[in-house]
Design a protein around this motif. Structure first.
Motif, PDB file in Angstrom:
ATOM      1  N   SER A  65       0.841  -1.195   0.000  1.00  0.00           N
ATOM      2  CA  SER A  65       0.000   0.000   0.000  1.00  0.00           C
ATOM      3  C   SER A  65       0.878   1.248   0.000  1.00  0.00           C
ATOM      4  N   TYR A  71       0.242  -6.492   1.375  1.00  0.00           N
ATOM      5  CA  TYR A  71      -0.982  -7.282   1.418  1.00  0.00           C
ATOM      6  C   TYR A  71      -1.005  -8.239   0.243  1.00  0.00           C
ATOM      7  N   GLU A  73      -3.568 -10.604  -2.259  1.00  0.00           N
ATOM      8  CA  GLU A  73      -4.939 -10.741  -2.755  1.00  0.00           C
ATOM      9  C   GLU A  73      -5.111 -12.097  -3.418  1.00  0.00           C
ATOM     10  N   SER A  85      -8.453 -10.162   0.627  1.00  0.00           N
ATOM     11  CA  SER A  85      -7.248  -9.350   0.730  1.00  0.00           C
ATOM     12  C   SER A  85      -6.716  -9.479   2.155  1.00  0.00           C
ATOM     13  N   THR A  87      -3.901  -8.538   4.885  1.00  0.00           N
ATOM     14  CA  THR A  87      -2.925  -7.498   5.189  1.00  0.00           C
ATOM     15  C   THR A  87      -1.940  -8.000   6.238  1.00  0.00           C
TER      16      THR A  87
END
Length: 126
Positions: A65, A71, A73, A85, A87
């Motif tokens: 991010s 993260y 997906e 998703s 994290t």
């Protein structure tokens, strides 16, 4: 003569710069693959322990991010509508995951256990 030497030097610099960019991109991909290889089993363990009907996970992306938080997906049971998703806030994935409402309804317990708690419980059982 000077013009020719300048052109040769210019092309050499372009080749070196391009090679450096390709090498950097390759290193990023290697790091992402290693990160996914380390964290994917933890994400799978978390989902299979805390939710019913989880048969297979497909991982699609490893991203970071703008705040620098990585993260991962992917999809659950090869269904693109069951997108997740996960994290990773600290050293490893523990329990921070975004899942569709359909999957939330598959929850086994009222409170999800973290990966560390799951591993401690599994290590205690003979």
């Amino acid at each position: 003569m000077k013009k020719r030497a300048f052109l040769i030097l210019f092309f050499i610099l372009i080749i070196v710069f391009s090679g450096a960019l390709f090498w950097k991109k390759h290193q990023e991909n290697v790091e992402k693959e290693a990160f996914l290889k380390e964290e994917a089993p933890r994400i799978e363990q978390f989902l299979k322990y805390n939710y019913n009907n989880i048969n297979k996970l497909s991982f699609t992306h490893v991203k970071v991010s703008p705040m620098g938080i990585p993260y991962i997906e992917g999809f659950i049971n090869n269904d693109e509508n069951l997108f997740f998703s996960a994290t990773i806030y600290y050293e490893h994935f523990e329990n921070s995951i975004s899942i569709p409402e359909d999957v939330s309804n598959w929850r086994k317990n009222e409170i999800n256990k973290t990966v560390s708690e799951i591993q401690q419980e599994e290590n205690k059982t003979p």
